[in-house]
Design a protein around this motif. Structure first.
Motif, PDB file in Angstrom:
ATOM      1  N   THR A  58       0.859  -1.015   0.137  1.00 53.34           N
ATOM      2  CA  THR A  58       0.008   0.171   0.091  1.00 53.34           C
ATOM      3  C   THR A  58       0.874   1.287   0.047  1.00 53.34           C
ATOM      4  O   THR A  58       2.025   1.211   0.404  1.00 53.34           O
ATOM      5  CB  THR A  58      -0.711   0.024   1.095  1.00 53.34           C
ATOM      6  N   GLU A  59       0.430   2.409  -0.499  1.00 54.39           N
ATOM      7  CA  GLU A  59       1.196   3.667  -0.649  1.00 54.39           C
ATOM      8  C   GLU A  59       1.183   4.383   0.747  1.00 54.39           C
ATOM      9  O   GLU A  59       0.117   4.635   1.330  1.00 54.39           O
ATOM     10  CB  GLU A  59       0.780   4.274  -1.692  1.00 54.39           C
TER      11      GLU A  59
ATOM     12  N   THR B  29       7.155   8.876   0.736  1.00 56.96           N
ATOM     13  CA  THR B  29       7.596   9.192  -0.578  1.00 56.96           C
ATOM     14  C   THR B  29       8.951   8.892  -0.588  1.00 56.96           C
ATOM     15  O   THR B  29       9.878   9.014   0.191  1.00 56.96           O
ATOM     16  CB  THR B  29       7.536  10.555  -0.888  1.00 56.96           C
TER      17      THR B  29
ATOM     18  N   VAL C  34       8.152   9.336  -5.880  1.00 58.51           N
ATOM     19  CA  VAL C  34       7.193   8.406  -5.951  1.00 58.51           C
ATOM     20  C   VAL C  34       6.417   8.250  -4.735  1.00 58.51           C
ATOM     21  O   VAL C  34       7.441   7.962  -3.930  1.00 58.51           O
ATOM     22  CB  VAL C  34       7.080   7.371  -7.143  1.00 58.51           C
ATOM     23  N   PRO C  35       5.267   7.912  -4.405  1.00 57.04           N
ATOM     24  CA  PRO C  35       4.836   7.478  -3.343  1.00 57.04           C
ATOM     25  C   PRO C  35       5.460   6.004  -2.719  1.00 57.04           C
ATOM     26  O   PRO C  35       5.408   5.231  -3.722  1.00 57.04           O
ATOM     27  CB  PRO C  35       3.441   7.377  -3.370  1.00 57.04           C
TER      28      PRO C  35
ATOM     29  N   ASP D  12      -5.393  -0.240  -4.654  1.00 55.53           N
ATOM     30  CA  ASP D  12      -5.190   1.312  -4.438  1.00 55.53           C
ATOM     31  C   ASP D  12      -3.783   1.835  -4.658  1.00 55.53           C
ATOM     32  O   ASP D  12      -3.558   2.955  -3.985  1.00 55.53           O
ATOM     33  CB  ASP D  12      -5.512   1.625  -2.716  1.00 55.53           C
TER      34      ASP D  12
ATOM     35  N   GLU E 174      -0.628   3.809  -6.259  1.00 54.29           N
ATOM     36  CA  GLU E 174      -0.453   5.088  -6.847  1.00 54.29           C
ATOM     37  C   GLU E 174      -0.675   5.216  -8.168  1.00 54.29           C
ATOM     38  O   GLU E 174      -1.259   6.172  -8.826  1.00 54.29           O
ATOM     39  CB  GLU E 174       0.886   5.714  -6.095  1.00 54.29           C
ATOM     40  N   TYR E 175      -0.383   4.149  -8.830  1.00 58.11           N
ATOM     41  CA  TYR E 175      -0.861   4.027 -10.257  1.00 58.11           C
ATOM     42  C   TYR E 175      -1.984   4.460 -10.686  1.00 58.11           C
ATOM     43  O   TYR E 175      -2.231   5.299 -11.526  1.00 58.11           O
ATOM     44  CB  TYR E 175      -0.458   2.473 -10.685  1.00 58.11           C
TER      45      TYR E 175
ATOM     46  N   GLN F 192      -4.264   6.275  -8.947  1.00 60.39           N
ATOM     47  CA  GLN F 192      -4.489   7.614  -8.691  1.00 60.39           C
ATOM     48  C   GLN F 192      -3.914   8.659  -9.736  1.00 60.39           C
ATOM     49  O   GLN F 192      -4.419   9.819 -10.110  1.00 60.39           O
ATOM     50  CB  GLN F 192      -3.728   8.149  -7.396  1.00 60.39           C
ATOM     51  N   VAL F 193      -2.598   8.299 -10.289  1.00 61.18           N
ATOM     52  CA  VAL F 193      -2.119   9.019 -11.256  1.00 61.18           C
ATOM     53  C   VAL F 193      -2.776   8.864 -12.557  1.00 61.18           C
ATOM     54  O   VAL F 193      -3.206   9.938 -13.242  1.00 61.18           O
ATOM     55  CB  VAL F 193      -0.612   8.344 -11.770  1.00 61.18           C
TER      56      VAL F 193
END
Length: 474
Positions: free
Chosen positions: A20-21, A24, A43-44, A292, A294-295, A297-298
């Motif tokens: 999970t993210e 950073t 990246v996160p 979920d 970060e990919y 979200q981007v």
């Protein structure tokens, strides 16, 4: 989220790593060459949670999984830094993501609570991973080579005297670069009903390159249901049809070229808004593990930047490949990719509830690879992963059900996009070849000629395929 597949002898899906993210990752601070390179965007940092082992045997298995994963990440980082792509922002993304996952694995190891004997067992691996993390963040090729040697030689003791080595610690794949103009394999589209290592060719069941009539009819119904939607997903003649790509750096590079070509084509439906959601470094194993990540979200931010909402996404082009070391024999190796593709598709269905169709493609030729990023025959095998996944849906796999009348919808309707593999300079039946000059210096990422070739093939597919032209053309 379920990840099992209905293939015979399918290997169990690993469950030890669940990222999970959170924080950073620290960006690299130095460049491996004198060339001015793009600065990797921080990246996160994935937080990887390792399941607490019950006993020494489980701990050793867990440590071997981490060792294998980090070896693959380090080797990938070495290839990226050896062959930088100064004009390619996807290169910077690849570099940042690899370093972040090395760092996350180190944090995961340090989070384990173990008795003294277990701490002694893990100490060598912790040290090696920490050294590799420092080298990766600094983009230091010499230190990466040093740490990789140390990492590969870490072994674990089963008891006081027996040493357990990791069978996946070395990649036994010869890498010969541009001299490997053929590997002697037959494209799936030409293999037909003949067999490769006991497995039938063709893109669809029974060695055929066209979908069975019932599956095609279902696809046409899905295609005809695609229509302009308002931001909330309701039908709107003035709305939009979101069409996105999902995948790693190769996908991003190829789809960028397609996007420009398609948007310049007057035949394209003006309602179709194309967004490149593929991102450097996000291979199938990283993307499948976390819905979920970060990919996503981007990707959603890119939708916003193009005036789209997740509710308007209705079509996806998916092209993926595994990261890390791949010592599994055939058919186990592509079956693992198949399971990861299935997980990604299920995530797509949840995140974009109005998605109707996912078109899949496998890799282009990988025989020129100068590193561990999907060389042959792994690139060739990726076609079987796609083929078997689509066959599983055709055969009624519940976890891939797209028909609400048959139960819970777990996936969109699946079909092949264009099949892109050909055996180097050996022409396929339609004449397609892949000369080394089509590729970037690493022999893996597509250069401008390969990107343009894939883009033209994609555009031709979406303008002529029965299920695509319904919504893609004006």
């Amino acid at each position: 989220m379920p990840t099992s597949v209905s293939q015979p002898n399918s290997p169990p899906t690993p469950t030890a790593l669940t990222p999970t993210e959170t924080a950073t990752a620290v960006p690299p601070t130095t460049s491996p060459t004198a060339t001015t390179l793009p600065t990797p965007t921080p990246v996160p940092l994935p937080t990887i949670t390792l399941a607490q082992p019950q006993g020494r045997a489980q701990l050793i298995t867990l440590l071997q999984q981490v060792q294998t994963e980090v070896i693959g990440l380090v080797q990938t980082q070495q290839q990226l830094l050896t062959f930088p792509r100064p004009d390619d922002p996807e290169w910077a993304g690849d570099v940042a993501v690899q370093a972040a996952f090395i760092q996350a694995n180190r944090l995961a190891l340090e989070s384990l609570v173990l008795p003294a004997a277990g701490e002694n067992l893990v100490m060598g691996l912790k040290t090696a991973v920490r050294t590799c993390e420092t080298a990766a963040l600094a983009q230091d090729l010499d230190e990466l080579a040093t740490c990789l040697t140390a990492l590969q030689t870490v072994s674990f003791s089963n008891n006081g005297s027996t040493t357990t080595t990791n069978p996946n610690a070395v990649t036994p794949i010869p890498l010969v670069g541009c001299s490997q103009t053929s590997v002697g394999l037959v494209p799936l589209t030409d293999l037909g009903t003949n067999l490769y290592m006991g497995q039938q060719g063709g893109l669809y069941p029974n060695g055929q390159n066209a979908p069975p009539a019932a599956h095609l009819a279902a696809g046409l119904a899905q295609a005809q249901a695609i229509q302009p939607l308002a931001a909330d997903g309701s039908p709107d003649p003035a709305g939009k049809i979101g069409f996105i790509s999902v995948g790693m750096s190769n996908t991003a590079l190829e789809f960028n070229s397609f996007l420009r070509l398609a948007n310049d084509d007057p035949a394209k439906n003006d309602a179709v808004v194309i967004v490149n959601g593929a991102q450097g470094g996000w291979t199938s194993n990283k993307l499948a593990e976390n819905p979920d990540a970060e990919y996503w979200q981007v990707l959603d931010q890119r939708l916003t930047d193009n005036g789209l909402t997740p509710a308007q996404v209705q079509v996806v082009w998916l092209k993926q490949a595994r990261g890390g070391i791949k010592n599994e024999p055939f058919p186990q190796e592509p079956q693992i990719l198949q399971a990861q593709l299935q997980s990604i598709i299920q995530i797509v269905q949840i995140r974009y509830p109005n998605v109707k169709i996912v078109y899949l493609s496998s890799r282009i030729y990988g025989g020129y690879a100068t590193g561990p990023l999907n060389p042959e025959p792994i690139a060739y095998h990726s076609g079987f992963a796609v083929k078997w996944l689509i066959e599983a849906q055709i055969n009624g796999e519940p976890q891939l059900n797209y028909d609400a009348a048959l139960g819970t919808v777990a996936a969109p309707w699946l079909a092949w996009g264009p099949y892109l593999w050909a055996d180097g300079l050996t022409p396929r039946s339609d004449g397609l070849t892949w000369p080394c000059s089509d590729f970037a210096d690493d022999g893996t990422h597509p250069g401008d000629p390969a990107r343009d070739k894939v883009a033209r093939t994609l555009l031709d597919f979406f303008k002529t395929d029965e299920t695509a032209m319904v919504w893609f053309l004006e």
